[in-house]
Design an enzyme around this catalytic site. Structure first.
Site, PDB file in Angstrom:
ATOM      1  N   GLY A   2     123.865  -5.353  68.943  1.00 46.10           N
ATOM      2  CA  GLY A   2     123.809  -5.953  70.271  1.00 46.10           C
ATOM      3  C   GLY A   2     123.981  -4.895  71.340  1.00 46.10           C
ATOM      4  N   GLY A  35     125.496  -4.361  75.646  1.00 47.08           N
ATOM      5  CA  GLY A  35     126.169  -4.882  76.832  1.00 47.08           C
ATOM      6  C   GLY A  35     126.174  -3.849  77.931  1.00 47.08           C
ATOM      7  N   GLY A  37     126.977  -0.261  76.759  1.00 49.70           N
ATOM      8  CA  GLY A  37     126.063   0.445  75.868  1.00 49.70           C
ATOM      9  C   GLY A  37     125.670  -0.442  74.703  1.00 49.70           C
ATOM     10  N   VAL A  42     126.039  -1.575  70.328  1.00 47.99           N
ATOM     11  CA  VAL A  42     126.901  -1.666  69.147  1.00 47.99           C
ATOM     12  C   VAL A  42     126.014  -1.618  67.907  1.00 47.99           C
ATOM     13  CG1 VAL A  42     128.582  -3.053  67.900  1.00 47.99           C
ATOM     14  CG2 VAL A  42     128.617  -3.023  70.397  1.00 47.99           C
ATOM     15  N   ASP A  69     138.857  -9.869  81.248  1.00 48.70           N
ATOM     16  CA  ASP A  69     137.432 -10.117  81.001  1.00 48.70           C
ATOM     17  C   ASP A  69     137.241 -10.988  79.769  1.00 48.70           C
ATOM     18  OD1 ASP A  69     134.748  -9.980  81.602  1.00 48.70           O
ATOM     19  OD2 ASP A  69     134.424  -8.110  80.521  1.00 48.70           O
TER      20      ASP A  69
END
Length: 855
Positions: free
Chosen positions: A546, A548, A551, A553, A663
């Site tokens: 994935g 985000g 950066g 993963v 978050d």
């Protein structure tokens, strides 16, 4: 509307003529047509003017409606949560409780406890408006509220009460047409175009707004919005402390053209707001006035001290937007001689020639103590000089004086020859402004390049002192190096070699205690970049899990174990601080509901974190996917809700560090092979001292839809901010819908608002994900979770439960908790693709919200 009424009457008249086979209408009909046409020059027919007379009072089951049905006056109960009733004015047809714009008896509510209790608004014998409560059984009456106007000398005939289309409720003399009393001169928490807000020096009259106590209580609250009487007046929001008040925020002074604060630059260029000040020296008045191009604007002071501007566009359709206030808006944020700039880190800095009064407190982010001079003034033109700081909101002017000067040069000369002059500023429309023998308080550096300049006095020796200090440090270091033994030097070299791989070109310092671990903490492992490249097949796209804002993963194999490799990209919104923060925090925190950090890699500009591998990825890949969320039965969903609560409780109370995540969202909840939830991504997390209850930040970071009102609006965060995000997660897990992109028909704009509406109507189970409808689940447990979720997302942090209380509620079978309050700020953080909206989605009474000075 008027033309439609005229056409209807004319049509009826002609129809009547046809029915009676007349070639011309009857005389009475002609007169009626003439009256209608003559009346067209007025705003509306007199028959539609709502009024109160001595023979026509207003009872509990009645309302007065303004001429064109814009406003309505009547009795109401805030949010239907109390037995207390009030007489108020609201937008007709507007369902929101905050549409109540004026309350007559806000300090003395009606307490109608029995069916024999009656209330009536009437014109009494002396011509005043009077609110009466009557108890039939006791045959007693009491006056709750009255206009109390002395009408003995100027009243020539009867009076009547009128509700006007601009929202003004007036007591009018029938003969003269004079308004003897009006609600516009007795404001509550709302300022309408045409109402009075300001002061009159000659009469001593002072008109100000006072917030509601809370959303369910219209009695006078803690915040006051007023125009302060100064040489240059300004808008100030104060906190009412009973016998005294303290400044909460201010606009900056009125410089004859505008307020000297940048307000909301994304909406109003050149500090424009919908309002300005009108001063009349002869009459001694200073009043806030609505600009001609903003006559549809209304100002509203909320119970938490936020000032909002409510507008309707030309098509009478509202558009919703919101910009949270800057952390620099709070009065004296950086203390004496400190300047606040919301785009910088840290938020506060000392003026040139000054240093923090307490460096220890300054490092903690507590700037209220401000700054002190590095060198004392000598009050001599040869030893002191004036330093320029540009683009600022000028300091508070409580000891400000004006000096006769028509240019900057003469202003400068005056200050150079007067030791009492601490600072000066020159504004064309005002002249020379001087601060004498007083600290400079509440300086804010603005983002606009046409703001004000300030010249402040410092000692010329300040620069020399700074140079000498640096020179002294160099000498000391040189001496230490010269006296150091070879053994110490070799030890230092050995340490550098040991750390070289970990810090090579990464520009991140790694404290030694974080790498070695403690008695109860595992050691943080550093991996070679070559090992990470082999583990991820050179960050192959086939290994990518994935991506985000930080950066990407990747899945990898390290030492025979599956791992998740988080690689910070060079243009990531997260920088060194967030990377180091996450590395340190996760290595120190150990809990079954927190993701486990295995190690990291800092080499050749690469910043990499290595976690245990989560077989089921993140929660959002399940609950927001139409196909995969069908695999989440209620048992698993409740397990996730409970696990997240336990992880947060550990962070807030049970760990060695007290941590606020900041978050918390579905994409940051990872799921292992048994669907156990694990909280991840601590890049924005903050450690709290045990004695600290809340903190502020100038840089509001996080995710829209999960942000609590106090954090998104004022940059304030603490444990209850995480609780709000957790409440959003509960509602999303139950419904399978996102809060930030929720849309239901044309009525609801956030999942929170929709959930509360269903709950308040005893239809809570309609929130449940349609994927669960075919299975049997514990309905009482679902309702309990919805209840908890709504308690967690309440606007006021004090109303939200702690995570300890949440964990207890989830585990206890007996559930007896207070009812959640209606959310007000949910629409402010909802976002939608504007390209998909049409005007039909909005009602006449929807509004645009933007923050007004003072900020």
């Amino acid at each position: 509307m008027l033309e439609q009424k005229i056409n209807r009457i004319v049509f009826l008249c002609l129809l009547q003529a046809c029915l009676f086979k007349m070639t011309t209408p009857p005389l009475t009909t002609l007169w009626l047509i003439i009256i209608v046409i003559l009346s067209s020059s007025t705003n509306c027919f007199s028959i539609f003017i709502s009024n109160l007379t001595s023979s026509q009072p207003l009872s509990l089951n009645q309302t007065l409606v303004s001429c064109n049905h814009v406003f309505e006056l009547g009795f109401f109960t805030p949010n239907n949560t109390s037995t207390n009733q009030y007489l108020g004015i609201w937008y007709k047809g507007h369902d929101s409780p905050r549409s109540v714009a004026w309350v007559a008896n806000r300090e003395h509510p009606l307490s109608l406890t029995s069916s024999t209790s009656l209330a009536v608004l009437q014109i009494n014998n002396n011509g005043n408006l009077e609110l009466i409560q009557h108890e039939e059984l006791q045959n007693s009456s009491s006056t709750i509220w009255s206009t109390n106007v002395d009408l003995r000398s100027n009243r020539t005939s009867s009076t009547l009460g009128l509700l006007l289309d601009n929202g003004n409720f007036v007591l009018r003399d029938v003969t003269s047409g004079e308004n003897l009393w009006e609600s516009f001169k007795n404001p509550c928490d709302t300022f309408f175009p045409g109402s009075v807000l300001g002061f009159n020096l000659k009469t001593g009259e002072d008109y100000k707004l006072t917030s509601w106590k809370n959303e369910n209580d219209p009695s006078p609250g803690n915040f006051i919005f007023e125009i302060i009487k100064k040489t240059l007046p300004e808008i100030v929001i104060s906190i009412n402390n009973g016998s005294s008040s303290t400044i909460y925020s201010r606009s900056g002074p009125w410089n004859k053209l505008k307020f000297t604060s940048n307000g909301n630059p994304t909406i109003y260029s050149s500090y424009r707001t919908p309002f300005n000040l009108v001063e009349n020296v002869e009459q001694g008045t200073t009043y806030l006035k609505t600009n001609d191009e903003f006559t549809n604007s209304v100002l509203f002071l909320s119970p938490n001290g936020t000032v909002m501007v409510v507008m309707k566009d030309k098509a009478n359709y509202g558009k919703i937007s919101y910009q949270g206030p800057s952390a620099c808006n709070f009065y004296g944020r950086c203390g004496p001689f400190g300047a606040c700039q919301r785009t910088e880190s840290p938020l506060c800095k000392c003026l040139r020639g000054f240093k923090p009064k307490s460096q220890q407190e300054w490092n903690k982010g507590n700037w209220s103590g401000g700054c002190v001079r590095e060198s004392e003034l000598f009050c001599d033109k040869n030893d002191d000089y004036f330093e320029l700081i540009s683009n600022i909101r000028i300091p508070d002017m409580y000891v400000f004086v004006q000096v006769a000067s028509n240019n900057l040069d003469t202003c400068h000369k005056w200050c150079m020859n007067n030791c009492s002059c601490i600072a000066y500023s020159f504004i064309d429309a005002v002249g020379c402004m001087v601060w004498r023998n007083t600290p400079l308080i509440d300086i804010r550096i603005l983002e606009s390049d046409d703001a004000n300049d300030l010249y402040f006095r410092i000692a010329a020796s300040s620069e020399l002192q700074g140079y000498r200090g640096r020179q002294t440090k160099i000498i000391i270091i040189a001496c230490v190096v010269a006296l150091s033994s070879g053994a110490i030097l070799l030890g230092g070299i050995a340490f550098v070699v040991h750390k070289r791989k970990a810090e090579s070109k990464g520009n991140i310092s790694i404290d030694n205690d974080f790498t070695r671990g403690g008695d109860d903490q595992p050691e943080l492992h550093f991996f070679e970049l070559d090992s990470v490249l082999i583990a991820t097949n050179n960050f192959s796209i086939t290994n990518k899990l994935g991506q985000g804002g930080f950066g990407s993963v990747y899945k990898g194999q390290l030492n025979g174990k599956e791992v998740a490799v988080k690689r910070l990209c060079s243009n990531s919104s997260q920088g060194d601080e967030e990377f180091r923060n996450e590395m340190i925090l996760i290595s120190k925190l150990q809990h079954r509901n927190l993701v486990k950090l295995i190690g990291c890699c800092i080499e050749n500009q690469e910043k990499i974190l290595i976690y245990e591998f989560m077989f089921n990825k993140s929660l959002d890949t399940f609950i927001f996917d139409k196909e995969r969320r069908a695999k989440l039965d209620w048992e698993h969903r409740f397990k996730i809700i409970d696990g997240i609560a336990r992880g947060l409780l550990y962070l807030h109370r049970d760990s060695s560090l007290r941590v606020i995540h900041r978050d918390l969202k579905a994409s940051n909840i990872l799921l292992d092979e048994k669907m156990n939830p694990k909280i991840s991504d601590f890049g924005l997390a903050r450690i709290f001292e045990d004695t600290l209850n809340q903190a502020n930040t100038h840089r509001v970071v996080g995710t829209i839809g999960y942000m609590s009102p106090e954090y998104g609006m004022r940059g304030i965060f603490f444990e209850k901010s995480d609780v709000f995000s957790y409440g959003v997660l509960i509602l999303e897990i139950i419904s399978g819908k996102k809060n930030s992109s929720f849309l239901y028909g044309d009525q609801y704009e956030s999942l929170i608002a929709y959930a509360w509406q269903l709950w308040s109507e005893d239809r809570g189970l309609e929130l449940v994900d349609e994927k669960l409808l075919g299975e049997s689940y514990d309905k009482s447990q679902v309702m309990k979770c919805i209840h908890i979720g709504l308690l967690c997302v309440q606007d006021l942090a004090s109303d939200r439960p702690s995570m300890a209380n949440v964990a207890s509620m989830l585990s206890n079978q007996v559930f007896d908790q207070p009812q959640p309050k209606q959310p007000i700020f949910t629409f402010q953080i909802a976002t939608h693709d504007s390209s998909t909206k049409t005007s039909s989605r909005f009602s006449v009474n929807r509004v645009t919200l933007s923050l007004l000075d003072p900020r």
